[in-house]
Design a protein around this motif. Sequence first.
Motif, PDB file in Angstrom:
ATOM      1  N   GLY A 178      -7.692   6.800  -0.553  1.00 25.44           N
ATOM      2  CA  GLY A 178      -6.835   5.852  -1.248  1.00 25.44           C
ATOM      3  C   GLY A 178      -7.333   4.433  -1.118  1.00 25.44           C
ATOM      4  N   GLU A 208       6.480   0.111   3.007  1.00 22.42           N
ATOM      5  CA  GLU A 208       5.914   0.798   1.845  1.00 22.42           C
ATOM      6  C   GLU A 208       4.437   1.085   2.035  1.00 22.42           C
ATOM      7  OE1 GLU A 208       6.828  -1.648  -1.499  1.00 22.42           O
ATOM      8  OE2 GLU A 208       8.864  -0.827  -1.736  1.00 22.42           O
ATOM      9  N   PHE A 209       3.723   0.168   2.681  1.00 20.95           N
ATOM     10  CA  PHE A 209       2.306   0.423   2.900  1.00 20.95           C
ATOM     11  C   PHE A 209       2.090   1.499   3.964  1.00 20.95           C
ATOM     12  CE2 PHE A 209      -1.915  -0.899   4.740  1.00 20.95           C
ATOM     13  CZ  PHE A 209      -2.653  -0.343   3.723  1.00 20.95           C
ATOM     14  N   GLU A 247      -1.540  -5.849   0.346  1.00 18.69           N
ATOM     15  CA  GLU A 247      -1.313  -4.880   1.420  1.00 18.69           C
ATOM     16  C   GLU A 247      -2.328  -5.046   2.553  1.00 18.69           C
ATOM     17  OE1 GLU A 247       0.821  -1.214  -1.001  1.00 18.69           O
ATOM     18  OE2 GLU A 247      -1.369  -1.365  -1.017  1.00 18.69           O
ATOM     19  N   SER A 291      -5.816   0.288  -1.269  1.00 16.25           N
ATOM     20  CA  SER A 291      -4.611  -0.537  -1.231  1.00 16.25           C
ATOM     21  C   SER A 291      -4.670  -1.626  -2.294  1.00 16.25           C
ATOM     22  CB  SER A 291      -4.468  -1.176   0.150  1.00 16.25           C
ATOM     23  OG  SER A 291      -5.383  -2.264   0.291  1.00 16.25           O
ATOM     24  N   ARG A 330       1.258   9.221   3.040  1.00 17.71           N
ATOM     25  CA  ARG A 330       1.021  10.143   1.926  1.00 17.71           C
ATOM     26  C   ARG A 330      -0.461  10.476   1.823  1.00 17.71           C
ATOM     27  NH1 ARG A 330       4.798   6.661  -0.503  1.00 17.71           N
ATOM     28  NH2 ARG A 330       3.164   5.568  -1.668  1.00 17.71           N
ATOM     29  N   TRP A 331      -1.313   9.506   2.131  1.00 20.98           N
ATOM     30  CA  TRP A 331      -2.755   9.766   2.128  1.00 20.98           C
ATOM     31  C   TRP A 331      -3.177  10.637   3.312  1.00 20.98           C
ATOM     32  CZ3 TRP A 331      -4.039   3.866   1.544  1.00 20.98           C
ATOM     33  CH2 TRP A 331      -3.812   3.467   0.220  1.00 20.98           C
ATOM     34  N   HIS A 366       4.107   3.989   4.549  1.00 17.77           N
ATOM     35  CA  HIS A 366       4.431   5.254   3.890  1.00 17.77           C
ATOM     36  C   HIS A 366       3.311   5.672   2.934  1.00 17.77           C
ATOM     37  CE1 HIS A 366       8.981   4.344   4.609  1.00 17.77           C
ATOM     38  NE2 HIS A 366       8.380   4.815   5.689  1.00 17.77           N
ATOM     39  N   LYS A 367       2.651   4.713   2.328  1.00 12.07           N
ATOM     40  CA  LYS A 367       1.530   5.041   1.453  1.00 12.07           C
ATOM     41  C   LYS A 367       0.400   5.687   2.250  1.00 12.07           C
ATOM     42  CE  LYS A 367       0.374   2.189  -1.854  1.00 12.07           C
ATOM     43  NZ  LYS A 367      -0.188   1.030  -2.599  1.00 12.07           N
ATOM     44  N   THR A 368       0.074   5.117   3.414  1.00 16.34           N
ATOM     45  CA  THR A 368      -0.982   5.712   4.244  1.00 16.34           C
ATOM     46  C   THR A 368      -0.561   7.081   4.760  1.00 16.34           C
ATOM     47  OG1 THR A 368      -0.207   4.665   6.310  1.00 16.34           O
ATOM     48  CG2 THR A 368      -1.753   3.423   4.945  1.00 16.34           C
TER      49      THR A 368
END
Length: 411
Positions: free
Chosen positions: A252, A349-350, A258, A254, A356-357, A352-354
Amino acid sequence: MGLNRKRRKKTGKLLAVLLAFVPLVTGCWDRLELEERAVILGVAVDRAEPDNGESEDDVTHMPGSFPAPEQHKIRVTVQIALPGKIPLGPGEGGGGGGKPSETLWVIGVTGHTIDDAMMNLQQQISSLLFFGHLRAIVVSEEVAREGITNLNDFLRRNPEVRRMAWMMISQGKAEQVIRTHPPLERVPTMYLISTLDNAVRMGKFPQSFMGNFWSNSSKLGQEGLLPYVKMMSEQNMELAGLAAFRGDTMVGASEPLEIAAYMAIKHINPGGYRGVIQLQGTTVTIYATHRSSKIRVYLQDGEPRFSVKVSTEINVEEKTNELVSLSNDQILNKLEELGAVSTEKLYLEFIHKTQRWGSDIFGFGEYVRAKKSNYWNKNVKTMEKWQMMYNTVPIDVDVDFKIRRVGMKAK
């Protein structure tokens, strides 16, 4: 007899002195003049186009005896310094004084692996390839998402390669980045590394050299990250985010803001990013000057949970109108409240993004290994198990947002 003994003693001393000088006179036995080396400054790695019509000679493989590897072909583009053409000091000018074609030779080759491509390149040039001054490695996102295990293996085995070189991931073709002609520098590679070095100094990016990336990727509870860049229309490069990895595979990228979230959570200073807050019809621009963080791990119902406390000091940079007064304490308190809410949302949010990755670039797993070693040794043990656990581990974030300065304008 006495005379002969004195002569032998004197001869022995002289021989010992001569033998002592032998190691000193062998220092240049393997010397190689600068003009005899092909000094590589930058390397770009792309996936080779299947229909580009470029053929590959049998340099490292032959049908039958040494069959070619089954990997997809890659295209490697290198910048080779021209002897005597690189500016060495202020008297010769550092930027804008000449074209890159006057200082560099940019050449591309194809191969099945990195070493295969380099041997094809060596077959085409007369000088010995030298990687001691390699400063920038650009990898296309397409290659990075397929995995850069082969590239890492080649670079780590080569003793000439410096660990403080920058490796970066490009949005689009890496060859376009390496062939850029920036007016600020006569050597395009110097523009690439100065962009990233200055980003570190200005608080725009964490210090993540190639050696740092390898070190973090080798940890059981942390993943590596690299700069994510893209070329703009005016031969300039934008730092577009950070590329997160899972092992040797990019998973991913950013957004630019972020990067600030990552640096705040990791307690990396100085602050270098700005944000905006909307209040009573006024847009207020704020600037983070300093941040500190504390990460705590504890067990809840037998499972790890993290608490992240971030403190941020803020300067007010500008506001769009005079509807709000920055001399009013209530207004400042409201700005701090709104800023804390927005910042906390950005950080969560960042994170949680990591998750998901499946890429723990923050190193939360290392806190479990260090602080809750018994739990790690019993329930986690491996990098692969932590990668699966990281997706669902609960992480709480609390932000302390303080405005320190509002500028010199009184009203």
